[in-house]
Scaffold this motif. Structure first.
Motif, PDB file in Angstrom:
ATOM      1  N   ALA A 110      21.788  47.362 -29.628  1.00  0.00           N
ATOM      2  CA  ALA A 110      22.018  45.915 -29.769  1.00  0.00           C
ATOM      3  C   ALA A 110      23.293  45.641 -30.552  1.00  0.00           C
ATOM      4  O   ALA A 110      23.579  46.283 -31.566  1.00  0.00           O
ATOM      5  N   GLY A 111      24.054  44.671 -30.064  1.00  0.00           N
ATOM      6  CA  GLY A 111      25.236  44.177 -30.757  1.00  0.00           C
ATOM      7  C   GLY A 111      25.089  42.690 -30.983  1.00  0.00           C
ATOM      8  O   GLY A 111      23.989  42.124 -30.935  1.00  0.00           O
ATOM      9  N   ASN A 112      26.217  42.019 -31.213  1.00  0.00           N
ATOM     10  CA  ASN A 112      26.178  40.595 -31.526  1.00  0.00           C
ATOM     11  C   ASN A 112      25.615  39.760 -30.381  1.00  0.00           C
ATOM     12  O   ASN A 112      24.914  38.769 -30.606  1.00  0.00           O
ATOM     13  N   ARG A 113      25.895  40.152 -29.140  1.00  0.00           N
ATOM     14  CA  ARG A 113      25.424  39.359 -28.003  1.00  0.00           C
ATOM     15  C   ARG A 113      23.909  39.440 -27.860  1.00  0.00           C
ATOM     16  O   ARG A 113      23.249  38.445 -27.574  1.00  0.00           O
ATOM     17  N   VAL A 114      23.347  40.630 -28.023  1.00  0.00           N
ATOM     18  CA  VAL A 114      21.893  40.761 -27.925  1.00  0.00           C
ATOM     19  C   VAL A 114      21.222  40.023 -29.074  1.00  0.00           C
ATOM     20  O   VAL A 114      20.203  39.345 -28.884  1.00  0.00           O
ATOM     21  N   ARG A 115      21.796  40.115 -30.258  1.00  0.00           N
ATOM     22  CA  ARG A 115      21.219  39.408 -31.415  1.00  0.00           C
ATOM     23  C   ARG A 115      21.248  37.892 -31.201  1.00  0.00           C
ATOM     24  O   ARG A 115      20.290  37.182 -31.543  1.00  0.00           O
ATOM     25  N   ALA A 116      22.329  37.395 -30.630  1.00  0.00           N
ATOM     26  CA  ALA A 116      22.415  35.966 -30.354  1.00  0.00           C
ATOM     27  C   ALA A 116      21.411  35.553 -29.284  1.00  0.00           C
ATOM     28  O   ALA A 116      20.829  34.457 -29.341  1.00  0.00           O
ATOM     29  N   LEU A 117      21.191  36.423 -28.316  1.00  0.00           N
ATOM     30  CA  LEU A 117      20.206  36.149 -27.270  1.00  0.00           C
ATOM     31  C   LEU A 117      18.815  35.989 -27.871  1.00  0.00           C
ATOM     32  O   LEU A 117      18.090  35.032 -27.553  1.00  0.00           O
ATOM     33  N   VAL A 118      18.438  36.900 -28.742  1.00  0.00           N
ATOM     34  CA  VAL A 118      17.115  36.840 -29.373  1.00  0.00           C
ATOM     35  C   VAL A 118      16.978  35.562 -30.191  1.00  0.00           C
ATOM     36  O   VAL A 118      15.942  34.883 -30.154  1.00  0.00           O
ATOM     37  N   ALA A 119      18.025  35.225 -30.909  1.00  0.00           N
ATOM     38  CA  ALA A 119      17.983  34.020 -31.744  1.00  0.00           C
ATOM     39  C   ALA A 119      17.854  32.754 -30.913  1.00  0.00           C
ATOM     40  O   ALA A 119      17.344  31.734 -31.401  1.00  0.00           O
ATOM     41  N   ALA A 120      18.298  32.814 -29.653  1.00  0.00           N
ATOM     42  CA  ALA A 120      18.286  31.632 -28.800  1.00  0.00           C
ATOM     43  C   ALA A 120      16.946  31.393 -28.104  1.00  0.00           C
ATOM     44  O   ALA A 120      16.749  30.343 -27.486  1.00  0.00           O
ATOM     45  N   VAL A 121      16.016  32.341 -28.202  1.00  0.00           N
ATOM     46  CA  VAL A 121      14.717  32.184 -27.541  1.00  0.00           C
ATOM     47  C   VAL A 121      13.883  31.171 -28.314  1.00  0.00           C
ATOM     48  O   VAL A 121      13.569  31.363 -29.489  1.00  0.00           O
ATOM     49  N   GLU A 122      13.519  30.102 -27.657  1.00  0.00           N
ATOM     50  CA  GLU A 122      12.753  29.030 -28.298  1.00  0.00           C
ATOM     51  C   GLU A 122      11.263  29.255 -28.062  1.00  0.00           C
ATOM     52  O   GLU A 122      10.635  28.602 -27.230  1.00  0.00           O
ATOM     53  N   SER A 176      16.704  46.229 -25.268  1.00  0.00           N
ATOM     54  CA  SER A 176      17.499  46.110 -26.484  1.00  0.00           C
ATOM     55  C   SER A 176      17.003  44.971 -27.362  1.00  0.00           C
ATOM     56  O   SER A 176      16.846  45.127 -28.580  1.00  0.00           O
ATOM     57  N   ALA A 177      16.730  43.820 -26.746  1.00  0.00           N
ATOM     58  CA  ALA A 177      16.266  42.660 -27.507  1.00  0.00           C
ATOM     59  C   ALA A 177      14.891  42.897 -28.113  1.00  0.00           C
ATOM     60  O   ALA A 177      14.633  42.552 -29.277  1.00  0.00           O
ATOM     61  N   GLY A 178      13.984  43.481 -27.345  1.00  0.00           N
ATOM     62  CA  GLY A 178      12.639  43.731 -27.846  1.00  0.00           C
ATOM     63  C   GLY A 178      12.617  44.671 -29.026  1.00  0.00           C
ATOM     64  O   GLY A 178      11.845  44.482 -29.985  1.00  0.00           O
ATOM     65  N   ARG A 179      13.473  45.689 -28.988  1.00  0.00           N
ATOM     66  CA  ARG A 179      13.498  46.653 -30.094  1.00  0.00           C
ATOM     67  C   ARG A 179      13.998  46.022 -31.381  1.00  0.00           C
ATOM     68  O   ARG A 179      13.639  46.479 -32.480  1.00  0.00           O
ATOM     69  N   LEU A 180      14.833  44.986 -31.275  1.00  0.00           N
ATOM     70  CA  LEU A 180      15.261  44.280 -32.482  1.00  0.00           C
ATOM     71  C   LEU A 180      14.073  43.677 -33.218  1.00  0.00           C
ATOM     72  O   LEU A 180      14.121  43.472 -34.435  1.00  0.00           O
ATOM     73  N   LEU A 181      13.004  43.367 -32.483  1.00  0.00           N
ATOM     74  CA  LEU A 181      11.806  42.757 -33.060  1.00  0.00           C
ATOM     75  C   LEU A 181      10.714  43.785 -33.319  1.00  0.00           C
ATOM     76  O   LEU A 181       9.551  43.435 -33.510  1.00  0.00           O
TER      77      LEU A 181
END
Length: 287
Positions: A110-122, A176-181
């Protein structure tokens, strides 16, 4: 449902091969939601040497390429009985502990784009299943399905930057996004019968998340569904590289071309439609 598969992979080499090895993950296993009724693998220009289950419990076959050949053909034919389990494949099994599916890989880091994607999930992150459904929908919006833009080396970050990709890219972004969580995530490679069209996808890929109380649950972001009876699971891994249908090397071969003919049908093999898929020099990229 009984699904019948005919899958031929053909490697053509510019020069006769001096020495070559290939690792094949082309044989599905009987597991939750599917039972392998029969499966046959035939080889031209190659000789099987060993068969075993790898660290992900994938059926794996090692073959040597016959010296002097200019072509290798691997043909798989079989029948698999499937049922719809709403994407749930059950509790974890195999040699790999769940924490291994939390580790980033070169394709899923994960980089900045994946992190921003996760943050954007409402959606409430406490509702893991609901959050993952919302995440999958957002990925489908931000990475438009388009073949030919990416290849088997494209990372999750690169796919998000391009805004285009295929099933492999959708799966890697989701993983990638799921592993951030801290959700264990894995890649699944297999087959999909698309009954609404003649041409079907070769080497389809999707992702699975391990959710407490349910176990592994599949998400096909490209088709915006959880896998059902139209899907055949063949191999899993931490990313595409660990579930790729064919990997290997060929010394002295020069330039290598790859073609794949695939048919997946609920009819007998003789009545299936064949197609040619996209490929790369080392393995076919699905979508």
């Amino acid at each position: 449902m009984n699904l019948n598969v005919s899958h031929t992979t053909r490697y053509t080499f510019a020069e006769p091969v001096v020495h070559g090895l290939q690792r094949l993950r082309l044989k599905p296993k009987s597991t939750h939601g599917q039972q392998v009724l029969e499966w046959h693998m035939d080889f031209t220009g190659a000789e099987p040497q060993a068969a075993y289950e790898d660290q992900h419990n994938n059926h794996t076959t090692l073959v040597t390429i016959e010296p002097g050949v200019s072509e290798v053909v691997v043909t798989c034919r079989g029948s698999v009985s499937t049922v719809d389990r709403a994407g749930v494949t059950g509790q974890h099994s195999g040699h790999m502990p769940l924490w291994c599916f939390l580790r980033p890989t070169p394709l899923t880091r994960a980089g900045n784009r994946v992190r921003a994607l996760v943050a954007a999930v409402e959606h409430d992150r406490a509702d893991t299943l609901g959050f993952l459904h919302a995440l999958s929908g957002l990925i489908a919006e931000q990475v438009v399905y388009e073949p030919g833009v990416t290849d088997v080396t494209t990372t999750a970050e690169q796919a998000l930057a391009a805004g285009k990709g295929v099933c492999q890219d959708h799966a890697h972004v989701f993983i990638s996004a799921g592993r951030l969580l801290d959700i264990p995530m894995r890649y699944v490679g297999g087959y999909l019968w698309m009954e609404d069209r003649v041409e079907q996808e070769a080497g389809h890929g999707w992702a699975e998340a391990h959710i407490p109380g349910l176990g592994w649950v599949g998400f096909d972001i490209s088709n915006k569904v959880c896998p059902d009876e139209r899907y055949i699971r063949v191999a899993t891994g931490c990313d595409y590289g660990e579930a790729a249908p064919i990997t290997g090397m060929a010394m002295g071969a020069g330039e290598t071309s790859l073609t794949v003919d695939l048919s997946v049908s609920d009819k007998v093999l003789g009545g299936q439609q064949q197609q040619q898929s996209e490929g790369s020099q080392s393995q076919a990229q699905g979508g």
